[in-house]
Design an enzyme around this catalytic site. Structure first.
Site, PDB file in Angstrom:
ATOM      1  N   GLU A  59     -11.447   5.893   5.246  1.00 28.04           N
ATOM      2  CA  GLU A  59     -10.848   6.680   6.336  1.00 28.04           C
ATOM      3  C   GLU A  59     -11.846   6.818   7.483  1.00 28.04           C
ATOM      4  O   GLU A  59     -11.472   6.734   8.651  1.00 28.04           O
ATOM      5  CB  GLU A  59     -10.382   8.050   5.843  1.00 28.04           C
ATOM      6  CG  GLU A  59      -9.218   8.012   4.868  1.00 28.04           C
ATOM      7  CD  GLU A  59      -7.918   7.470   5.427  1.00 28.04           C
ATOM      8  OE1 GLU A  59      -7.780   7.345   6.664  1.00 28.04           O
ATOM      9  OE2 GLU A  59      -7.018   7.168   4.625  1.00 28.04           O
ATOM     10  N   TYR A  84       0.835  -1.196   0.000  1.00 28.39           N
ATOM     11  CA  TYR A  84       0.000   0.000   0.000  1.00 28.39           C
ATOM     12  C   TYR A  84       0.877   1.256   0.000  1.00 28.39           C
ATOM     13  O   TYR A  84       0.641   2.195  -0.764  1.00 28.39           O
ATOM     14  CB  TYR A  84      -0.923  -0.032   1.226  1.00 28.39           C
ATOM     15  CG  TYR A  84      -1.801   1.183   1.384  1.00 28.39           C
ATOM     16  CD1 TYR A  84      -2.811   1.465   0.470  1.00 28.39           C
ATOM     17  CD2 TYR A  84      -1.626   2.050   2.448  1.00 28.39           C
ATOM     18  CE1 TYR A  84      -3.618   2.580   0.615  1.00 28.39           C
ATOM     19  CE2 TYR A  84      -2.428   3.164   2.614  1.00 28.39           C
ATOM     20  CZ  TYR A  84      -3.421   3.424   1.686  1.00 28.39           C
ATOM     21  OH  TYR A  84      -4.214   4.529   1.838  1.00 28.39           O
ATOM     22  N   TRP A 127      -5.153   1.042  10.543  1.00 30.27           N
ATOM     23  CA  TRP A 127      -5.342   1.077   9.098  1.00 30.27           C
ATOM     24  C   TRP A 127      -5.203  -0.322   8.505  1.00 30.27           C
ATOM     25  O   TRP A 127      -5.880  -0.668   7.541  1.00 30.27           O
ATOM     26  CB  TRP A 127      -4.360   2.050   8.445  1.00 30.27           C
ATOM     27  CG  TRP A 127      -4.554   2.092   6.964  1.00 30.27           C
ATOM     28  CD1 TRP A 127      -3.668   1.702   6.010  1.00 30.27           C
ATOM     29  CD2 TRP A 127      -5.732   2.516   6.259  1.00 30.27           C
ATOM     30  NE1 TRP A 127      -4.223   1.865   4.765  1.00 30.27           N
ATOM     31  CE2 TRP A 127      -5.488   2.367   4.893  1.00 30.27           C
ATOM     32  CE3 TRP A 127      -6.975   3.003   6.665  1.00 30.27           C
ATOM     33  CZ2 TRP A 127      -6.427   2.678   3.915  1.00 30.27           C
ATOM     34  CZ3 TRP A 127      -7.916   3.326   5.687  1.00 30.27           C
ATOM     35  CH2 TRP A 127      -7.634   3.166   4.333  1.00 30.27           C
TER      36      TRP A 127
END
Length: 196
Positions: free
Chosen positions: A47, A25, A55
Site C-alpha cells: 500500500e 485480486y 494499484w
C-alpha cells in the site's frame, strides 16, 4: 457514479475488479482478513509503494516485491543492508523510488519494535472501526476515516513511513477491516466481519 457491474459470467462486482488481474485480486483476496506478521507487513508495504500510482502497477510487480523483500519476513527485511537497498533500487521489477524502498526496511525495523506490544497485526487491528461503509456507488466510497487517521498518526509516532491516512484506509480495505465492496457486489461481506 458507478454501481456494481455484472460481468460476462453473470456475477456483479465492484467496477475496478471486473477484468484481468484485478478481477482475480478482487474475487479472491481483496477485503479478506490476513493472518500473521508477514502478511500484514506485505500489505502495509505494498500500500505504501502504491501511493501516487495505480494499484494495477503494484499488483503486477508483487511477485518481484516478494523476492526483493525476502517474502516480507520482517526480520529478514529489517536486516537488509544499505547495499541491499541500492541493489533493490536497480531492480525494474519494483517501483524504484528511493524513499519508498528505504521505507520498507524502516517499517520492518519499526514492526520488530511493536512485538512487545502485540505486534503489527494486533496494532493495526486495534484501530478497527465499529462500523463499516455501505457504498452503493463508487461516488460513495470514503478514502479516509477517523480510524485511519489515528492509525497513521500512531504508526508515524512508532517510526513508520508511507503510512498516511489514505494509505491506511486502503490497508483497512485490503485486509477486510472495513468492507467497501459495493452493496451490489457478490463479495460484499465476504470477510464475515460485517453484516452484508
Amino acid at each position: 457514479m458507478s454501481a456494481a457491474v455484472v460481468g460476462e459470467d453473470g456475477v456483479a462486482r465492484c467496477p475496478w475488479g471486473s477484468a484481468g488481474v484485478l478481477r482475480d485480486y478482487h474475487d479472491v483476496e481483496w477485503g479478506m482478513p490476513v493472518r500473521g506478521e508477514a502478511e500484514m507487513f506485505e500489505r502495509l508495504s505494498l500500500e505504501g509503494a502504491q501511493a501516487g500510482l495505480s494499484w494495477l502497477t503494484i499488483l503486477n510487480k508483487r511477485d518481484r516485491y516478494r523476492e526483493v523483500f525476502r517474502g516480507f519476513d520482517v526480520d529478514a527485511v529489517a536486516a537488509m543492508t544499505d547495499a541491499d537497498l541500492e541493489t533493490a533500487l536497480l531492480d525494474a521489477g519494483i517501483v524504484r523510488n528511493r524513499a519508498k524502498v528505504e521505507s520498507v526496511r524502516r517499517n520492518a525495523r519499526a514492526a520488530v519494535e511493536l512485538r512487545p506490544d502485540g505486534g503489527l497485526e494486533a496494532f493495526v487491528e486495534g484501530f478497527a472501526p465499529t462500523r463499516t461503509p455501505r457504498p452503493r456507488t463508487t461516488a460513495q466510497l470514503p478514502t479516509t476515516s477517523p480510524e485511519s487517521l489515528a492509525l497513521s498518526k500512531a504508526l508515524k509516532k512508532r517510526g513508520f513511513s508511507f503510512v498516511g491516512p489514505t494509505t491506511m484506509y486502503a490497508l483497512f480495505e485490503a485486509t477486510g477491516i472495513v468492507d467497501t465492496h459495493l452493496t451490489g457486489c457478490h463479495r460484499r461481506n465476504s470477510s464475515g466481519r460485517w453484516d452484508a
